[in-house]
Motif scaffolding. Sequence first.
Motif, PDB file in Angstrom:
ATOM      1  N   LEU A  40       0.719  -1.064  -0.179  1.00  0.00           N
ATOM      2  CA  LEU A  40       0.072   0.327   0.263  1.00  0.00           C
ATOM      3  C   LEU A  40       1.162   0.824   0.157  1.00  0.00           C
ATOM      4  CD1 LEU A  40      -3.254   0.874  -0.314  1.00  0.00           C
ATOM      5  CD2 LEU A  40      -2.982   0.860   2.561  1.00  0.00           C
ATOM      6  N   LEU A  41       1.959   0.832   0.770  1.00  0.00           N
ATOM      7  CA  LEU A  41       3.070   2.230   1.177  1.00  0.00           C
ATOM      8  C   LEU A  41       3.675   2.638  -0.519  1.00  0.00           C
ATOM      9  CD1 LEU A  41       4.406   4.629   2.420  1.00  0.00           C
ATOM     10  CD2 LEU A  41       6.245   2.595   3.131  1.00  0.00           C
ATOM     11  N   VAL A  43       2.099   1.441  -3.603  1.00  0.00           N
ATOM     12  CA  VAL A  43       1.266   1.761  -5.229  1.00  0.00           C
ATOM     13  C   VAL A  43       1.269   3.275  -4.763  1.00  0.00           C
ATOM     14  CG1 VAL A  43       0.823  -0.626  -5.652  1.00  0.00           C
ATOM     15  CG2 VAL A  43      -0.234   0.993  -3.957  1.00  0.00           C
ATOM     16  N   THR A  44       0.357   3.955  -2.968  1.00  0.00           N
ATOM     17  CA  THR A  44       0.176   5.073  -2.918  1.00  0.00           C
ATOM     18  C   THR A  44       1.350   6.146  -3.007  1.00  0.00           C
ATOM     19  OG1 THR A  44      -1.297   4.281  -1.344  1.00  0.00           O
ATOM     20  CG2 THR A  44      -0.336   6.582  -1.242  1.00  0.00           C
ATOM     21  N   GLY A  45       2.670   5.395  -2.542  1.00  0.00           N
ATOM     22  CA  GLY A  45       3.274   6.594  -2.782  1.00  0.00           C
ATOM     23  C   GLY A  45       3.758   7.186  -5.061  1.00  0.00           C
ATOM     24  N   ALA A  47       1.910   6.193  -7.306  1.00  0.00           N
ATOM     25  CA  ALA A  47       0.412   7.541  -7.632  1.00  0.00           C
ATOM     26  C   ALA A  47       0.821   8.688  -7.354  1.00  0.00           C
ATOM     27  CB  ALA A  47      -0.472   6.315  -7.029  1.00  0.00           C
ATOM     28  N   ILE A  48       1.001   9.577  -6.844  1.00  0.00           N
ATOM     29  CA  ILE A  48       0.898  10.485  -6.083  1.00  0.00           C
ATOM     30  C   ILE A  48       2.370  11.628  -6.811  1.00  0.00           C
ATOM     31  CG2 ILE A  48       2.060  12.138  -3.971  1.00  0.00           C
ATOM     32  CD1 ILE A  48       0.776  10.267  -2.425  1.00  0.00           C
ATOM     33  N   LEU A 191      -3.417   4.355  -9.445  1.00  0.00           N
ATOM     34  CA  LEU A 191      -3.998   5.207  -8.946  1.00  0.00           C
ATOM     35  C   LEU A 191      -5.126   4.100  -8.923  1.00  0.00           C
ATOM     36  CD1 LEU A 191      -5.660   7.377  -8.064  1.00  0.00           C
ATOM     37  CD2 LEU A 191      -6.681   7.909 -10.498  1.00  0.00           C
ATOM     38  N   VAL A 194      -4.032   1.335  -6.352  1.00  0.00           N
ATOM     39  CA  VAL A 194      -4.393   2.067  -4.851  1.00  0.00           C
ATOM     40  C   VAL A 194      -5.736   0.820  -4.212  1.00  0.00           C
ATOM     41  CG1 VAL A 194      -4.653   3.804  -3.259  1.00  0.00           C
ATOM     42  CG2 VAL A 194      -2.972   3.744  -5.144  1.00  0.00           C
ATOM     43  N   ASN A 197      -5.823  -3.234  -4.045  1.00  0.00           N
ATOM     44  CA  ASN A 197      -4.932  -3.228  -3.110  1.00  0.00           C
ATOM     45  C   ASN A 197      -5.550  -3.186  -1.531  1.00  0.00           C
ATOM     46  OD1 ASN A 197      -2.878  -4.553  -3.787  1.00  0.00           O
ATOM     47  ND2 ASN A 197      -1.876  -2.838  -4.789  1.00  0.00           N
ATOM     48  N   LEU A 198      -6.237  -1.786  -1.887  1.00  0.00           N
ATOM     49  CA  LEU A 198      -7.016  -1.670  -0.205  1.00  0.00           C
ATOM     50  C   LEU A 198      -7.279  -2.366   1.151  1.00  0.00           C
ATOM     51  CD1 LEU A 198      -6.602   1.387   1.668  1.00  0.00           C
ATOM     52  CD2 LEU A 198      -8.567   2.130   0.506  1.00  0.00           C
ATOM     53  N   LEU A 202      -4.775  -2.376   3.931  1.00  0.00           N
ATOM     54  CA  LEU A 202      -5.203  -1.540   4.694  1.00  0.00           C
ATOM     55  C   LEU A 202      -4.597  -2.026   6.109  1.00  0.00           C
ATOM     56  CD1 LEU A 202      -5.805   1.670   4.753  1.00  0.00           C
ATOM     57  CD2 LEU A 202      -8.031   0.442   5.858  1.00  0.00           C
TER      58      LEU A 202
END
Length: 297
Positions: A40-41, A43-45, A47-48, A191, A194, A197-198, A202
């Motif tokens: 999660l870290l 794909v989120t990082g 994506a940003i 995006l 995220v 995978n959530l 999470l």
Amino acid sequence: MNKRLPAILAAIGAGTIYGINHTVAKGLMPIYIQPFGFILLRVTGAAILFWLISFMGPKEKVATSDWPRLFGCAVLGMCINMLFFFKGLNLTTPINSSVITTITPIIVLVLAALLIKERITLLKILGILTGLAGALGLILFSSSQVQNAPNIPLGNLLVLVNATSYGLYLILVKPLTAKYHPFTLMKWLFLMAVFINLPFTLQEFTEVDWTNLPKEAILGMSFVVFGTTFLTYLLNVYALKQLSASTISAFVYLQPLIAIVYAVSTGADSLNMLKIVAALLVFSGVYMVTRKPKPVA
């Protein structure tokens, strides 16, 4: 050749980062972060980062007919691929995971034969069997556990699933690289990843003690997010514009060479005869699969 050279250098760069990642990511799990929380870290990082730089690329609208393929790429390349690799890496050793990963070119060849009817020669069949023997040898005959590697056979098997998923991703994403800018592809893929995978990640993500992470853990996580995720996916999708999926997958055999040197030099892993023989079998298989036939005189 002028256009191919940057693409080849991009593929080499991605392979080098991946090779180092086997040890860096392994050193962070499960002490500071669990494998699914790490995804999660990642794909989120990423994506940003991709959305932040997307303004530097052209404004492109994704065709309605391409969204199902884009979704499939996100599932294979940013979900199944990542989840199984980090879970497998958490259970096995850096050298084992890097050797298993090198079976990707063989998987790409098999999938290409099944999906796009690419012809398989006798030499390639021998290569498939040889590489598979090396991978299965690590899965079936490795010690059941060592320090910080609690279930090596299961970990090796999960990395094999990861390699299969990544091979299918390369085939599926190739047509999209001809239609869209890398920034367009990556911002939408990550995006979607995220949200996909959530549900699986999470809980482990929220278990991380973010306020008390030491400096080395923060640096390691930053390397995985920026280097292993953002940079490597960007480099590979750029390389796919000039090189075939099977050619890109062949660069994966750089990973164990980098991983072995890095892991042994840092004391994170050690070599034994099984790993050496398995690596030689996989390398030989990859060579036979990727070797171009001599033209008929």
